[in-house]
Design a protein around this motif. Structure first.
Motif, PDB file in Angstrom:
ATOM      1  N   GLN A 285       0.845  -1.204   0.000  1.00 50.87           N
ATOM      2  CA  GLN A 285       0.000   0.000   0.000  1.00 50.87           C
ATOM      3  C   GLN A 285       0.873   1.244   0.000  1.00 50.87           C
ATOM      4  O   GLN A 285       1.605   1.503   0.954  1.00 50.87           O
ATOM      5  N   ARG A 286       0.763   2.016  -1.059  1.00 51.84           N
ATOM      6  CA  ARG A 286       1.581   3.230  -1.169  1.00 51.84           C
ATOM      7  C   ARG A 286       0.815   4.426  -0.588  1.00 51.84           C
ATOM      8  O   ARG A 286      -0.391   4.381  -0.424  1.00 51.84           O
ATOM      9  N   PHE A 287       1.541   5.464  -0.240  1.00 58.96           N
ATOM     10  CA  PHE A 287       0.981   6.711   0.308  1.00 58.96           C
ATOM     11  C   PHE A 287       0.140   6.466   1.561  1.00 58.96           C
ATOM     12  O   PHE A 287      -0.941   7.012   1.736  1.00 58.96           O
ATOM     13  N   SER A 288       0.641   5.612   2.411  1.00 58.53           N
ATOM     14  CA  SER A 288      -0.036   5.303   3.666  1.00 58.53           C
ATOM     15  C   SER A 288       0.346   6.365   4.707  1.00 58.53           C
ATOM     16  O   SER A 288       1.514   6.761   4.798  1.00 58.53           O
ATOM     17  N   ILE A 289      -0.622   6.824   5.487  1.00 60.42           N
ATOM     18  CA  ILE A 289      -0.312   7.871   6.481  1.00 60.42           C
ATOM     19  C   ILE A 289      -0.684   7.461   7.903  1.00 60.42           C
ATOM     20  O   ILE A 289      -0.618   8.269   8.827  1.00 60.42           O
ATOM     21  N   HIS A 290      -1.078   6.186   8.091  1.00 60.28           N
ATOM     22  CA  HIS A 290      -1.501   5.769   9.440  1.00 60.28           C
ATOM     23  C   HIS A 290      -0.576   4.720  10.068  1.00 60.28           C
ATOM     24  O   HIS A 290      -0.900   4.183  11.124  1.00 60.28           O
ATOM     25  N   ASP A 291       0.524   4.432   9.424  1.00 56.34           N
ATOM     26  CA  ASP A 291       1.388   3.356   9.933  1.00 56.34           C
ATOM     27  C   ASP A 291       2.784   3.861  10.259  1.00 56.34           C
ATOM     28  O   ASP A 291       3.777   3.248   9.882  1.00 56.34           O
ATOM     29  N   GLY A 292       2.827   4.978  10.983  1.00 54.21           N
ATOM     30  CA  GLY A 292       4.115   5.572  11.327  1.00 54.21           C
ATOM     31  C   GLY A 292       4.199   6.979  10.762  1.00 54.21           C
ATOM     32  O   GLY A 292       3.255   7.464  10.140  1.00 54.21           O
ATOM     33  N   PRO A 293       5.347   7.662  10.984  1.00 53.07           N
ATOM     34  CA  PRO A 293       5.448   9.071  10.591  1.00 53.07           C
ATOM     35  C   PRO A 293       5.528   9.274   9.081  1.00 53.07           C
ATOM     36  O   PRO A 293       6.045   8.435   8.348  1.00 53.07           O
ATOM     37  N   GLY A 294       5.005  10.426   8.629  1.00 49.99           N
ATOM     38  CA  GLY A 294       5.153  10.840   7.235  1.00 49.99           C
ATOM     39  C   GLY A 294       4.404   9.957   6.258  1.00 49.99           C
ATOM     40  O   GLY A 294       3.522   9.179   6.630  1.00 49.99           O
TER      41      GLY A 294
END
Ligand code: SF4
Ligand code: SF4
Length: 297
Positions: A9-18
């Motif tokens: 999954q690319r452009f993920s924002i809920h699994d760690g910073p940034g």
């Protein structure tokens, strides 16, 4: 060497910073009642079947060597899961997209290439790559190899784990892992077993040791009404003496429900509702009252 994955999954924002790429490993040694990725539990490839899309062409019946497709007494198309090997041959014949294969084997160079495609985004957002699952450490050699490559390319690495593996597994990935996302599902061991299939002694001991190592840790607490929502104070007691960045309360959601039916797996929490906003906030406040930095996802 190959790893078994079920999603990149690319452009993920809920699994760690940034901004991150999250790589989902297939195969788990827990069986959480609320799992929102039920396709992560078995390591082997699986077949999703969406009967509402089936146009009854019969192609899958002909191609399956194991006779897994059949019609029941009412003439409805069914799949005998005990016969299905996960070869996924039938998915290639279904032009109606009623049959979807879940799971892929990938090499380290293939995965690395995919991760590196977004390196610029990681650099501009202080992001990186997160290895999630399933339980990533059940594919330890593959994990070590891809973590090492990411480290060589200067990419921030996070490992999302339920922690139910020998401590020696952690020791082997410590040097290449920047951040651990560590699930804590219940404080009481008997309850933990009821909810996940395993007791939690090893999980909590590993968390304590990880904290002593001084690693960056974000604790993630799934919050499931009627299952573990009464465990927050006890979890806070456990976390209080540990050195963690923060705790995140993750409210139950029903996004995985359709996958249960498609995979032919029983959904034990089919009738559980998502928790009210106030309940989740209350859990966050309980954690904060113990001096723990806490938030909800
Ligand atoms: S995945 Fe393979 S074994 Fe399973 S139903 Fe399709 S063709 Fe048959
Ligand atoms: S190939 Fe697809 S559309 Fe045809 S019978 Fe099988 S599931 Fe239905």
């Amino acid at each position: 060497m190959e790893g078994s994955l079920f999603n990149i999954q690319r452009f993920s924002i809920h699994d760690g910073p940034g901004i991150r790429t999250t790589v989902f490993f297939k195969g788990c040694n827990l069986n959480c009642k609320w799992c929102h990725n039920p396709e992560s539990i078995k390591k082997k490839n699986q077949l999703e079947f969406y009967p509402e899309k089936c146009i009854g062409c019969g192609a899958c019946f002909q191609v399956c060597l194991y006779g897994a497709h059949y019609l029941n007494g009412e003439g409805d198309h069914r799949i005998d899961r005990s016969k299905c090997t996960g070869c996924l041959l039938c998915t290639k014949t279904c032009y109606a997209n009623a049959l979807i294969g879940v799971g892929q084997k990938v090499t380290v160079p293939y995965l690395l290439k995919s991760i590196l495609e977004d390196k610029l985004y990681y650099e501009n957002s202080n992001g990186g790559v997160t290895f999630s699952g399933g339980e990533v450490m059940l594919q330890l050699e593959f994990l070590i190899e891809i973590l090492t490559k990411c480290r060589d390319f200067g990419i921030h690495t996070a490992v999302d784990t339920a922690g139910c593996v020998p401590w020696s597994y952690f020791e082997q990935i410590l040097p290449m892992t920047d951040l651990f996302l560590y699930d804590v599902k219940a404080a009481d061991s008997k309850r933990h077993k009821l909810l996940t299939g395993v007791e939690n002694h090893l999980i909590l001991e590993n968390l304590r040791r990880l904290s002593e190592e001084g690693k960056d840790i974000i604790v993630r607490i799934p919050f499931i009404p009627g299952q573990n929502d009464d465990q927050i104070s006890e979890i806070a007691e456990l976390l209080k003496p540990l050195r963690i960045i923060k705790a995140e309360v993750m409210p139950y959601h029903k996004l995985g429900n359709s996958k249960y039916a498609a995979l032919g797996i029983e959904n034990k929490l089919l009738h559980t509702e998502t928790p009210a906003e106030e309940m989740v906030q209350e859990a966050v406040e309980i954690l904060r009252s113990y001096g723990i930095k806490a938030d909800k996802t």
